[in-house]
Design an enzyme around this catalytic site. Structure first.
Site, PDB file in Angstrom:
ATOM      1  N   TRP A  15       0.824  -1.213   0.000  1.00 45.90           N
ATOM      2  CA  TRP A  15       0.000   0.000   0.000  1.00 45.90           C
ATOM      3  C   TRP A  15       0.852   1.254   0.000  1.00 45.90           C
ATOM      4  CZ3 TRP A  15      -4.623  -0.177  -1.818  1.00 45.90           C
ATOM      5  CH2 TRP A  15      -5.340  -1.374  -1.732  1.00 45.90           C
ATOM      6  N   ASP A  85      -2.323   6.478   5.984  1.00 50.56           N
ATOM      7  CA  ASP A  85      -3.369   5.598   5.453  1.00 50.56           C
ATOM      8  C   ASP A  85      -3.668   4.570   6.546  1.00 50.56           C
ATOM      9  OD1 ASP A  85      -4.927   3.680   4.255  1.00 50.56           O
ATOM     10  OD2 ASP A  85      -3.580   3.297   2.569  1.00 50.56           O
ATOM     11  N   LYS A 109     -13.008  -2.066   5.600  1.00 54.89           N
ATOM     12  CA  LYS A 109     -12.399  -3.069   6.478  1.00 54.89           C
ATOM     13  C   LYS A 109     -13.130  -3.097   7.829  1.00 54.89           C
ATOM     14  CE  LYS A 109      -9.384  -3.440   3.110  1.00 54.89           C
ATOM     15  NZ  LYS A 109      -8.476  -2.364   2.866  1.00 54.89           N
TER      16      LYS A 109
END
Ligand SMILES: *Cc1c(COP(=O)(O)O)cnc(C)c1O
Length: 273
Positions: A15, A85, A109
């Site tokens: 990511w 993030d 999530k």
């Protein structure tokens, strides 16, 4: 970017890499630290970071979903804004929000359905966008419109509201953190006392949400996945970038699910070990 030419990024995995790639469209990127040397299995110590005092911000991914690496500490970037993030661990435990200049997280999530993104941004940082920035991505325009610049994803917001109520009812982030530590602890403790499986991630940097693990005999991988599936345990295959297995144990996964997985792993080991 507030008129600045570059930003610092800490590269801890898939990511981070995606964020770096996107940032390069807008500014020059300095990779201030990286854990690529050991296949992204740890969070680089702050002492090793090469921060640029003139950077617009420092970006970190505080939970690398695919590698299972979590920052269990808050980086200190001085007067340079810290951007994180937190997509895959927001609401998994309390966070010192004030230490971050900007936090962003996809909802899918721990919050609710895909289609929402939460942004928490310090007010002095908004409204200094590049001229090419689309209005919909301009946080000042969003803030002035109470986050309803365009028609928001109402269904997703409604469901997120129910999740927030549920979290408050069970005792908030302190409680969910306790539950998450118990869940992850069960799995990591098991992994650490067997020779048959192992966790590739440094102990101090292990994620509470995403637990990658490997079988020492990789030839048993397919068999492991097949038998797990027969028990109703699916999506255990690790991301193709890292291989092996990965158990994602987000807030919604009860401890019974983790117990069932450990039980299965124990039996599989007894049969094949
Ligand atoms: C899931 C996730 C995202 C967003 O994922 P999409 O599926 O592309 O929306 C971003 N960052 C992290 C760390 C994630 O886990």
């Amino acid at each position: 970017l507030r008129g600045k030419k570059s930003a610092d990024y800490v590269n801890t995995g898939e990511w981070s890499k995606k964020a770096i790639k996107e940032a390069k469209r807008y500014c020059s990127v300095n990779v201030a630290a990286s854990s690529e040397d050991r296949n992204f299995t740890y969070a680089p110590q702050q002492a090793a970071w090469k921060l640029d005092p003139d950077a617009a911000y420092v970006h970190v991914c505080t939970n690398e979903t695919i590698g299972g690496v979590e920052f269990n500490w808050v980086p200190d970037t001085g007067s340079v804004p810290l951007v994180a993030d937190m997509s895959s661990h927001i609401l998994s435990r309390p966070v010192e929000v004030a230490k971050y200049a900007l936090i962003y997280a996809g909802a899918q999530k721990n919050i609710g359905p895909a289609g929402l993104t939460i942004v928490i941004v310090r007010e002095d940082l908004i409204g200094q966008t590049l001229p090419i920035t689309p209005t919909v991505l301009d946080y000042k325009a969003q803030a002035e419109a109470d986050s309803m610049l365009n028609t928001p994803a109402t269904y997703g917001i409604y469901i997120a509201g129910l999740v927030f109520q549920w979290l408050k009812k069970i005792g908030g982030l302190k409680k969910i953190a306790e539950m998450n530590r118990a869940k992850a602890g069960l799995l990591y403790d098991f992994l650490d006392q067997t020779e048959f499986y192992y966790s590739p991630v440094d102990k101090a940097d292990r994620s509470l949400m995403n637990v990658p693990f490997r079988l020492r005999n990789e030839q048993l991988n397919d068999d492991f996945l097949k038998q797990a599936k027969a028990r109703g345990m699916v999506e255990l295959k690790g991301h193709r970038a890292v291989g092996g297995m990965r158990a994602s144990i987000y807030n919604a996964m009860p401890i019974e699910g983790v117990k069932a997985l450990v039980e299965f792993m124990r039996e599989f080991q007894a049969k094949h070990g």
